[in-house]
Write an enzyme that holds these catalytic residues in place. Structure first.
Site: not given
Length: 1600
Positions: A1122, A1211
């Site tokens: 992320d 992610e």
């Protein structure tokens, strides 16, 4: 009662005949000389002396309302001035003060001889709240109060309304009619007519036209929409307010509006915006109605709609134009000849003819009030009050306080000392709640004023000339007389000019004891753009008050001009103009509020004010002039030519005809709309509390005559400076500069094709792209693939590829050596497509490594051998799973075979397979067991029970059957034996008795007998198949008390066909095959998407959810990925959008990294097919293609995943890619997945694309001071800038207005992402075993405004900040001084900055500096990593640790409950319903009724609290309310109930277990978090933190 008050009663409320008898001829124009003054009769007993003093002589009240006025006998001569018949009725005068002379004069010729006409009172039914019809746009407020109409009720048109409708049907009409005479009904009739025509035309959908009802303010939107709904069955849409500002600009929305709507009621500005931005065209409107159309002048939106779009025919010369209908009470406020000109201009502008109604037709239906002028004595010269003096002496230097003194001086004479003191209290206390209070750098000084008024001894109101002005005392007299005459029927409005006056009169009348049972007072005011305004109301508040007035919750309103026009206020019988009207229209409209029968319209006038007298004469003359002009019109008069599109300031510049049109949308930019658009654009730029971005205009006189304007835009705009064309006026020069700026902004992409700023919109507000599935379904079933290796074409194999399955040597040592676990071989039709790294299986409570390695050779097999392998595999699965398995050889995906002991993997695979063991394992038959067998290598069972099998642990040859069982070895067995025999004998056995022998145990436990010479075998059961893939699998099973505590006699046992070492290894097979499936799937996705550079173990972790119960899951990788995605996406956006500001870049980044965007990528790449989300379980394990327990294998497997989990997979993959190859590999993975990086192939391309996109460098002059700043910072950070301009940009605040400067916001946006990734990367490796929540916890403590501000001060960047904000200087100085003071006191350990107010600018400087270094280094990741390691990481190591972190109560509560296995808890929010609607309105306004607390009267602040409703917040566990709180700020309430809930749970550790009923399937999954981290030295601080904040003990658990 005084005689003066009796006279007021008599003259205000005498019978109609006497009032009519006192009427005088119509007014004369102000220019005509007045006749000489004459004597005026005065009632008996009313002399100058009696009127001017307190008198105890009363007039008989009984005759005031029933008898005619007594005969008039005496007269008093008065000065030559115009006055009223209510001749200077005075207030009591205090004996100690000089008496003010009282004057009487002739009644002015201000009243016409004919009775005024008022509106009917029964036009509408009783008011109520009705729901608004569904529409694509929600109204800006909920439960808007609008006029109620009874079901089936319609207003019935009168004859004159039918005649006016006929005129409007045939042409464009401006209806000039008094308030209440029914203009709106004519408009409704016209809407019906035009809608019928539209339906009859049967146009295609794309050519449909609508009716637009245009109003001047927000309340009228909902009021007029309610009237339209009540009188026709049309679909009506209301548009108003800032809350729909973003939603209205949507092509999709307007397509839906045209499909579902007939009439749109909206404010003029919204329609103008829609026309300018191309969402509406004039040719798609069939009827355009302007309510209160007299506003259509100069630059008003009414006028601009007509000039710029109706007359100009922007959408084509042949395009149709709508019918126009205007409504007003007066076409102009001008008088005399100017009125004629203004009215004709209005006709030309609206392309319409003015029509009015003969007053004789109207007066039969509408009541008009008696108009009276009441004079009062002029204001006294009061000395400033004691409170004013104290505030002046102690707070006079405070800017916010000093600005108030001028207004208070005016109010002192106007209202009197009592009201001024009350205004001081309301204003000063309001500073605590005002919108600018938090930003005021002088807040500490304002607190002095707040303390003064908070403890000031305010007195109750007293009707005395010492405390109240003559004007206020006269008002009290009028209210007394009116209240006495009308009693419960009293309904009135007091009109004032300012909010101060409205507030003061409201407070006064609310506190006067004599009015407590008579007057129910409320104040009504309008909106205000002044953030510090004392009293401002939202539309919702206004309507709530009006509704209360209609429902008789209040019977007196103190109102500003907002009550004159538009609002649907019920007819009154008393309207008092406390302050005079300023225009004819204002006069007519305020008078129109007095529409009840026999009502009074009272105008108060200063007896010594010539100006007020003249103004009143002009108002009346203007009204008569307007009526005269309207009645002089002929019905057949032709229309004049359309207006020219000229400059509103009468400039004749050719520039006024400039138009910029966007062909794709039809959006228009004109010279006159440019300034508004430019201001709107600047208002959307990123700002902070020290900077308000706005354009700066500088007018320069040109040498060649005319004017030029230099325009400077804010430092964060893509353009900074441009110059206008030469114009003849200053106004046109400003417009020219703004026009050129807007045109350029559109060309640069800062304005879209609708000429709107590109601003951030919340994902949930995006009404065009919301997928119902994504929005509503949290969990969705998705298809799950099985490995392609098992999907081969069905056939009987003749060649098989082998892979060994064996425990690694280290694991075997702890498990008793290789003789206990035989190596197995997995035989497949194709070789394994990838190498499989060793993975962990949990055996005997510890992790043991298992390897699956491919054998180099292959084995050729015949049909018999294939059948042997098939049967061995099926029998093995049946034996360990205890259920039947079946699969044909043609479809069987793999076969299992044991290898020979100590086989050499370099030999031929056929020689390695132990065919003997394969054949022995074909059945579950048994054979006799003898002492000469390899007992430890055998699997045995009892002769009487073949279903229970045992492994032999030891052969106990030292014991015989009748020997006592050793307690140290068989304690569990002895306990069972004692319990059994005690139950049988009814007593207990003595220690060492015959009942504790082996023979007795065999008989009791297994019901078998043993001989004296029998061999005793110590055994353990062969357990059912278990999950060896998770670390804690039922700890009670791992350490069962009976493990190794069983014994059997050899003579009663038989031997199974399979060896113990083979069976032990086969017990691990299901877990091995389950893990292998997952590995093969991630290999397939790796090959399909080109992710070969990622290690399969990391990729497998990235696809494994927590629900799979493996010893790894994706969440740590997701946290890293992320941050990497945010980092890399930010770099791309910074490079490819060189002119976008921080706000626009942030909006674009959200669209890339949001869960919605990542969900789209995951679905497109079908990542759900390769995820491992289901835990291994013996009951649900189904090998591919096998029939298990007579249930066939379903090729279409499914599993449930949440949308958030799918987004997280993307992610997690990026995090795994970064770990395997750094930022270069991470970028490659992002491109492979489909994250938008189309401009770049390699990381090095960032710099190349950036350099190609840069504009030619400007040669900027640097000063010696700038060079010194640069050198100082370079020494601090240890980096030499190649491009110093980047450094100067990093140091420039948005408040800096030099045209050659660029502010730091773009670099700060980039630096924020750089720092975030560096910190996450650092903590990911530092705390390698910590879960993501722990890393997030310490990351949040390491990257926030407070710590970055401290870092900025340590680096000493702040002296080099360039800005133009005085308040920022003070803010930085306060922070710096506070830090220095802490250093001197030695208080700089831990997070010493946590209680210091750090300006955000300081943190921004750190991030912009990082961004500048990163860009200057060519986006070299190693350079910023080195800077982080040298300067930031040591700072974090020194100051940030788990011992110093303060956990937010919300986070602590939720995570603790989750850790304890509770899943049913929630915050519940609702609006508080403890107050009535009336009380809620008062509370929102800060005008709750005063309360006495045995001391000074306490009043709340009058300043709005942003119109926030009172909320109730509760925290519930399994529906049980644990804590609740009330307030207006929901975040504060959540924190409050979290603290209270934590306290309850800590006080009563058993409370949670008594409430929670969540299933606890695996107790170890829910054990205390403390035990998870106690073994990690790096997390000692975290353990201490959790122990400090834990609400339960380590042993306590919900499921315990």
């Amino acid at each position: 009662m005084t005689k003066g008050e009796s006279a007021v009663d008599l003259l205000l409320w005498g019978d109609e005949d006497s009032l009519a008898a006192r009427s005088l001829p119509p007014p004369l124009p102000p220019s005509i000389p007045r006749p000489p003054a004459a004597a005026v009769p005065v009632p008996v007993g009313l002399t100058a002396a009696s009127l001017g003093s307190n008198s105890n002589k009363n007039i008989n009240n009984d005759c005031l309302w029933t008898d005619p006025i007594p005969p008039l006998s005496s007269a008093v001569l008065v000065p030559q001035r115009v006055a009223t018949s209510v001749a200077a009725l005075t207030s009591p005068v205090h004996p100690s003060l000089p008496q003010i002379p009282i004057h009487n004069s002739q009644i002015p010729s201000a009243f016409p001889t004919n009775r005024p006409i008022t509106m009917l009172t029964n036009t509408h039914a009783s008011p109520a709240t009705i729901p608004l019809s569904p529409s694509p746009i929600e109204p800006p407020v909920q439960n808007a109060v609008v006029p109620k109409t009874s079901e089936g009720f319609e207003m019935t048109p009168r004859q004159y309304q039918k005649e006016l409708f006929a005129k409007a049907r045939d042409g464009n009409v401006i209806a000039v009619m008094d308030t209440g005479s029914g203009k709106t009904l004519v408009s409704v009739m016209l809407i019906k007519e035009m809608l019928d025509r539209e339906r009859a035309a049967q146009r295609p959908k794309e050519e449909k036209k609508l009716c637009f009802f245009v109003v001047n303010n927000v309340p009228l939107v909902y009021q007029q929409a309610a009237v339209i709904r009540a009188n026709c069955g049309m679909k009506v849409l209301e548009l108003s307010g800032e809350k729909i500002a973003d939603k209205k600009f949507s092509n999709t929305l307007w397509e839906k509006v045209y499909e579902t709507t007939d009439v749109v009621v909206l404010t003029a500005q919204i329609l103008l915006d829609l026309l300018f931005h191309g969402f509406i065209q004039m040719s798609k409107i069939h009827l355009l109605i302007f309510d209160e159309c007299h506003h259509a002048r100069k630059g008003h939106p009414f006028a601009r709609i007509m000039r710029d779009f109706y007359h100009s025919r922007r959408d084509g010369v042949n395009a149709s134009r709508p019918k126009i209908f205007g409504m007003t009470a007066s076409p102009s406020s001008d008088i005399g000849s100017k009125l004629h000109t203004s009215a004709e201009d209005l006709e030309r502008l609206l392309n319409s003819k003015v029509f009015t109604v003969d007053s004789t037709k109207v007066k039969m239906h509408v009541e008009k009030p008696h108009e009276l002028v009441v004079q009062y004595n002029s204001a006294l010269k009061y000395q400033r009050t004691a409170l004013t003096a104290k505030l002046h002496d102690e707070c006079g230097m405070i800017t916010k306080i000093s600005q108030l003194f001028g207004g208070m001086v005016t109010n002192l004479g106007h209202l009197g000392p009592w009201c001024v003191d009350r205004l001081w209290k309301a204003t000063v206390l309001g500073m605590k709640r005002g919108p600018t209070a938090a930003l005021d750098t002088m807040a500490e000084d304002c607190s002095i004023a707040i303390d003064i008024v908070s403890f000031w001894p305010f007195l109750p109101p007293k009707v005395d000339i010492r405390y109240m002005s003559p004007k206020v005392m006269k008002l009290i007299q009028l209210l007394r007389a009116s209240g006495k005459a009308l009693k419960d029927d009293f309904c009135g409005i007091i009109f004032v000019q300012t909010r101060d006056t409205a507030t003061a009169l409201y407070l006064l009348l609310s506190e006067m004891e004599e009015f407590q049972d008579k007057l129910r007072v409320m104040v009504l005011a309008g909106h205000s753009n002044d953030g510090d305004a004392l009293l401002k109301m939202s539309f919702h508040q206004q309507n709530a008050i009006i509704s209360g007035f209609r429902e008789k919750d209040y019977n007196l309103l103190v109102a500003t001009s907002v009550a004159e026009e538009g609002l649907d206020i019920q007819p009154c019988n008393v309207v008092i103009r406390f302050d005079p009207a300023t225009t004819t229209i204002s006069h007519i409209q305020s008078r129109g509020r007095a529409r009840r029968k026999n009502s009074r319209y009272i105008m108060m006038q200063d007896i010594d004010s010539r100006a007020e007298e003249t103004t009143l004469g002009k108002l009346k003359f203007g009204e008569e002039s307007m009526k005269e002009w309207c009645h002089s019109l002929t019905s057949d008069r032709l229309m004049s030519d359309p207006v020219d599109d000229c400059d509103y300031d009468n400039s004749l510049d050719d520039l006024s005809y400039q138009i910029y049109k966007v062909e794709s949308t039809g959006a228009l930019l004109t010279i006159h709309s440019a300034i508004s658009l430019l201001n709107h654009y600047c208002n959307t730029l990123t700002r902070d509390e020290y900077c308000t971005p706005r354009p700066e205009f500088e007018i320069i006189s040109s040498d060649d005559a005319g004017f030029i304007c230099d325009l400077t835009l804010p430092a964060n705009a893509p353009i900074r400076l441009l110059q206008s064309d030469r114009t003849s006026t200053k106004s046109m020069a400003k417009k020219s500069a703004a026009y050129k700026a807007c045109e350029l902004l559109h060309q640069l992409g800062a304005l879209d094709d609708n000429l709107l700023p590109i601003v951030f919109k919340n994902e949930e507000d995006n009404i065009e792209n919301v997928s119902p599935t994504d929005k509503e379904n949290k969990n969705v079933f998705y298809p799950l693939s099985s490995p392609q290796l098992w999907q081969d074409t069905p056939s009987t194999p003749d060649t098989l590829f082998g892979s060994t399955i064996e425990l690694c040597a280290e694991g075997l040592e702890h498990l008793g050596g290789s003789e206990r676990y035989r190596t197995l071989c997995l035989l497949t039709r194709q070789p394994l497509p990838c190498a499989v790294e060793a993975f962990s299986l949990y055996i005997d409570g510890a992790a043991r490594q298992v390897s699956v390695k491919a054998v180099q050779s292959v084995v050729s097999v015949g049909r018999d051998q294939v059948e042997y392998l098939r049967l061995f595999t099926l029998t093995t699965f049946k034996r360990i799973c205890r259920k039947p398995f079946d699969c044909e050889a043609e479809t069987m995906p793999y076969f299992i075979a044991p290898l020979k002991k100590n086989s050499d993997s370099s030999k031929d695979l056929g020689d390695m397979i132990s065919w003997t063991d394969v054949i022995l394992g074909l059945t579950t038959d048994t054979s006799p067991l003898t002492d000469d067998h390899n007992l430890l290598g055998s699997v045995i069972s009892l002769k009487t029970d073949h279903g229970r099998e045992f492994f032999i642990r030891k052969v106990l040859r030292q014991y015989k059957a009748h020997d006592l069982m050793p307690e140290e070895t068989f304690s569990f067995a002895l306990d069972e034996l004692k319990a059994s025999e005690t139950k049988t004998s009814g007593g207990s056995l003595a220690a060492g008795g015959s009942g504790q022998t082996f023979a007795a145990y065999f008989q009791s436990k297994f019901h078998v007998a043993a001989t004296q010479d029998d061999v005793i075998l110590q055994v353990e059961r062969v357990r059912k198949m278990r999950n060896h893939l998770q670390p804690a699998v039922r700890k009670e099973e791992e350490s069962r008390k009976d493990k190794g505590s069983l014994a059997l006699p050899l003579s009663q046992c038989v031997r199974s066909s399979v060896g113990a070492d083979v069976l032990r290894m086969c017990q691990l097979l299901p877990s091995v095959l389950f893990s292998l499936d997952s590995t093969l799937l991630v290999h397939e996705v790796s090959e399909r998407l080109g992710l070969r550079s990622i290690r399969l173990t990391l990729l497998q972790e990235a696809f494994t959810t927590s629900s799979a119960n493996r010893d790894f899951q994706y969440e740590r990788l997701e946290l890293l990925g992320d941050s990497f995605l945010k980092f890399s996406s930010t770099i791309r956006l910074y490079i490819v959008n060189p002119v976008k500001d921080e706000g626009q870049l942030h909006a674009n980044r959200i669209r890339i990294i949001s869960n919605r965007a990542l969900l789209g990528i995951a679905k497109k790449q079908q990542l759900y097919r390769y995820a491992c989300s289901t835990p291994f379980h013996r009951k649900s394990w189904r090998p591919a293609r096998f029939v298990v327990d007579n249930k066939t294998w379903d090729s279409e497997q499914q599993h449930m995943l949440s949308n958030k989990t799918l987004a997280d997979f993307v992610e997690a993959i990026l995090g795994a890619a970064y770990l395997c190859g750094g930022v270069t590999n991470g970028l490659a993975a992002a491109k492979a997945l489909g994250v938008p990086f189309e401009e770049f192939e390699l990381w090095e391309d960032f710099h190349a694309v950036y350099m190609n996109g840069r504009a030619t460098d400007k040669v900027l002059t640097t000063t010696p001071h700038q060079i010194q700043s640069l050198n100082a910072v370079e020494r601090t950070i240890g980096y030499k800038f190649k491009n110093p301009d980047l450094f100067f940009e990093a140091m420039t605040h948005a408040s800096h207005i030099r045209a050659d400067s660029v502010c730091y916001q773009r670099l700060e946006f980039l630096g924020d992402a750089v720092l975030d990734f560096q910190v996450v990367r650092y903590y990911y490796h530092k705390y390698s075993t910590a879960p993501p929540g722990v890393i997030t916890l310490i990351k949040d403590a390491s990257v926030n405004n407070q710590i970055l501000g401290a870092l900025c001060l340590q680096w000493e960047l702040h002296p080099y900040l360039v800005h133009y904000s005085p308040s920022l200087i003070h803010a930085i100085a306060r922070a710096a001084v506070t830090v220095e003071a802490k250093k001197e006191r030695g208080e700089t350990s831990g997070e010493y900055w946590s209680d210091i107010i750090m300006p955000k600018v300081l943190g921004d400087l750190v991030e912009s500096t990082l961004g500048a270094v990163f860009v200057d280094s060519g986006f070299n990741f190693e350079v910023v990593s080195d800077l982080f390691d040298r300067l930031i990481r040591p700072f974090l190591d020194k100051h940030v640790n788990f011992e110093s972190i303060v956990v937010h109560p919300n986070k602590l509560l939720l995570e603790t409950l989750q850790a304890l296995g509770c899943l049913s808890f929630e915050f519940e929010h609702s609006k508080s319903a403890t107050l009535s609607q009336s009380d809620q309105v008062l509370k929102k306004l800060g005008l709750d009724k005063p309360v006495r607390n045995h001391g000074p009267l306490l009043l709340p602040s009058l300043t709005m609290d942003n119109d926030l409703p009172e909320m109730m917040c509760k925290f519930k566990i399994h529906g049980e309310t644990m804590a609740s709180a009330k307030g207006v700020h929901i975040e504060d309430l959540r924190k409050e109930v979290s603290v209270a809930t934590l306290a309850r749970l800590k006080e009563d550790p058993k409370l949670l277990s008594s409430l929670c009923i969540c299933p606890k399937i695996r107790k170890p999954r829910h054990e205390s978090l403390l035990s998870r981290y106690k073994g990690d030295e790096r997390l000692v601080g975290l353990v201490d933190l959790m122990e400090r904040t834990s609400i339960v003990s380590e042993e306590s658990s919900v499921g315990a």
